[in-house]
Design a protein around this motif. Sequence first.
Motif, short mmCIF file in Angstrom:
data_model
loop_
_atom_site.label_atom_id
_atom_site.label_comp_id
_atom_site.label_asym_id
_atom_site.label_seq_id
_atom_site.Cartn_x
_atom_site.Cartn_y
_atom_site.Cartn_z
N MET A 231 0.34 25.86 15.68
CA MET A 231 -0.92 25.35 15.13
C MET A 231 -1.07 23.88 15.48
N ARG A 232 -2.25 23.50 15.94
CA ARG A 232 -2.50 22.08 16.20
C ARG A 232 -2.49 21.32 14.88
N ILE A 233 -1.85 20.14 14.88
CA ILE A 233 -1.81 19.31 13.68
C ILE A 233 -2.34 17.92 14.03
N ILE A 234 -3.45 17.56 13.44
CA ILE A 234 -4.01 16.23 13.60
C ILE A 234 -3.61 15.41 12.38
N ASP A 235 -2.89 14.34 12.62
CA ASP A 235 -2.46 13.44 11.54
C ASP A 235 -3.41 12.25 11.54
N LEU A 236 -4.31 12.23 10.56
CA LEU A 236 -5.39 11.25 10.53
C LEU A 236 -4.99 9.88 10.01
N HIS A 237 -3.74 9.70 9.59
CA HIS A 237 -3.39 8.45 8.91
C HIS A 237 -1.98 8.02 9.29
N CYS A 238 -1.86 7.35 10.43
CA CYS A 238 -0.56 6.90 10.94
C CYS A 238 -0.60 5.41 11.23
N TYR A 239 0.22 4.64 10.55
CA TYR A 239 0.33 3.22 10.89
C TYR A 239 1.26 3.05 12.09
N PRO A 240 1.05 2.03 12.90
CA PRO A 240 1.89 1.87 14.10
C PRO A 240 3.37 1.67 13.79
N ASN A 241 3.69 1.07 12.63
CA ASN A 241 5.08 0.84 12.21
C ASN A 241 5.85 -0.01 13.22
N THR A 242 5.15 -0.86 13.93
CA THR A 242 5.76 -1.81 14.85
C THR A 242 5.60 -3.21 14.27
N GLU A 243 6.11 -4.20 14.97
CA GLU A 243 6.11 -5.56 14.44
C GLU A 243 4.72 -6.08 14.07
N PRO A 244 3.67 -5.82 14.85
CA PRO A 244 2.34 -6.30 14.42
C PRO A 244 1.90 -5.75 13.07
N LEU A 245 2.25 -4.50 12.78
CA LEU A 245 1.89 -3.91 11.48
C LEU A 245 2.67 -4.56 10.35
N ILE A 246 3.98 -4.72 10.52
CA ILE A 246 4.81 -5.30 9.47
C ILE A 246 4.36 -6.74 9.18
N ARG A 247 4.10 -7.51 10.22
CA ARG A 247 3.65 -8.90 10.02
C ARG A 247 2.32 -8.94 9.27
N SER A 248 1.43 -8.02 9.58
CA SER A 248 0.11 -8.03 8.97
C SER A 248 0.16 -7.75 7.47
N GLN A 249 1.22 -7.09 7.00
CA GLN A 249 1.35 -6.75 5.58
C GLN A 249 1.90 -7.91 4.75
N GLY A 250 2.41 -8.92 5.43
CA GLY A 250 2.79 -10.18 4.80
C GLY A 250 3.64 -10.03 3.55
N PRO A 251 3.16 -10.57 2.42
CA PRO A 251 3.97 -10.60 1.20
C PRO A 251 4.19 -9.23 0.56
N TYR A 252 3.52 -8.20 1.04
CA TYR A 252 3.62 -6.89 0.41
C TYR A 252 4.76 -6.04 0.95
N VAL A 253 5.45 -6.53 1.98
CA VAL A 253 6.55 -5.77 2.58
C VAL A 253 7.65 -5.50 1.55
N GLU A 254 7.96 -6.51 0.76
CA GLU A 254 9.01 -6.35 -0.27
C GLU A 254 8.68 -5.22 -1.23
N ALA A 255 7.43 -5.19 -1.70
CA ALA A 255 7.03 -4.16 -2.66
C ALA A 255 7.05 -2.77 -2.02
N LEU A 256 6.67 -2.69 -0.75
CA LEU A 256 6.70 -1.39 -0.07
C LEU A 256 8.13 -0.88 0.05
N SER A 257 9.08 -1.76 0.30
CA SER A 257 10.48 -1.35 0.37
C SER A 257 10.95 -0.77 -0.96
N ARG A 258 10.55 -1.42 -2.04
CA ARG A 258 10.94 -0.93 -3.37
C ARG A 258 10.26 0.40 -3.68
N TYR A 259 8.99 0.48 -3.36
CA TYR A 259 8.20 1.66 -3.70
C TYR A 259 8.72 2.90 -2.99
#
Length: 280
Positions: free
Chosen positions: A1-29
């Motif tokens: 079955m074809r699977i389209i994933d409509l919500h994927c973040y790049p998860n590379t350095e530009p994405l992590i940098r863009s999240q700024g101060p929220y990275v810590e909370a995401l790690s905890r969450y």
Amino acid sequence: MRIIDLHCYPNTEPLIRSQGPYVEALSRYWKRNWVAKQEDEVVEDFKAAGVSAVLVAFDIESVAGTEPCSNEYVAGFRDRHKDVILQAWGAVDPLKGEAAVSQAKSAFIDHGLLGFHFHPIMGHYSVDDRALYPLWETLASLKCPVMIDAGTTGMGAGLPGGLGAKIHHAHPRAIDTLAADFPSLTIIAAHPGWPWIDEMTAVALHKGNVSWELSGWAPKYFPESLRKDIAGRLRNKIMFGSDYPSIPHQRLFKEWADLGLADDVMEQIFHGNAERILGV
């Protein structure tokens, strides 16, 4: 079955940098280190999962002061890996006013983006704010779809004051108002919308221009009412998303299978509704 994933973040350095101060909370969450991967590693993750991925850009520059994970970046990522990256959602910061309108118009046209994703909680805005209406008017005129987060987020969760973020900015009532005021605008609500799942269900049922992708939640936690509606009155509106890298694809696939939905329903969720509504 074809699977389209409509919500994927790049998860590379530009994405992590863009999240700024929220990275810590995401790690905890998510109870793990929230760190960047190399682009090729991300592509291999998608290949291993067997998904056609739609990347998501990220821009909260006005409130975080961080450089966005830009439209140019996700479009380039897509173009470098067309065998596995199906499309990309752009992002603009609505608080930038006329600059956001201009940026959205040029990015949509120049980069052939699928549409734009909006993160109201972390962006510190509600999509029904009248000050933002010039942006929606432009996107509606371009027939440009939008994906808007509904419900709470792990970004800022557990930190003092949630780092200033207010979860009510992502209440389904804002999507309801936007859909009513812009009936030609194709709107995809992202995530189940907890703690307002019933309200989000009502909006999706009432507004013909609103559909719903259920990323960022393990399906085993879907309430019984939502499970019934996925198989019934919402079956033509529900789409699949992972919120990569939040939850492993294999866990999501197992738990979707455990819901025991009919094959024709899963065909709609995994690809049919996205193909019909978004033309992917």
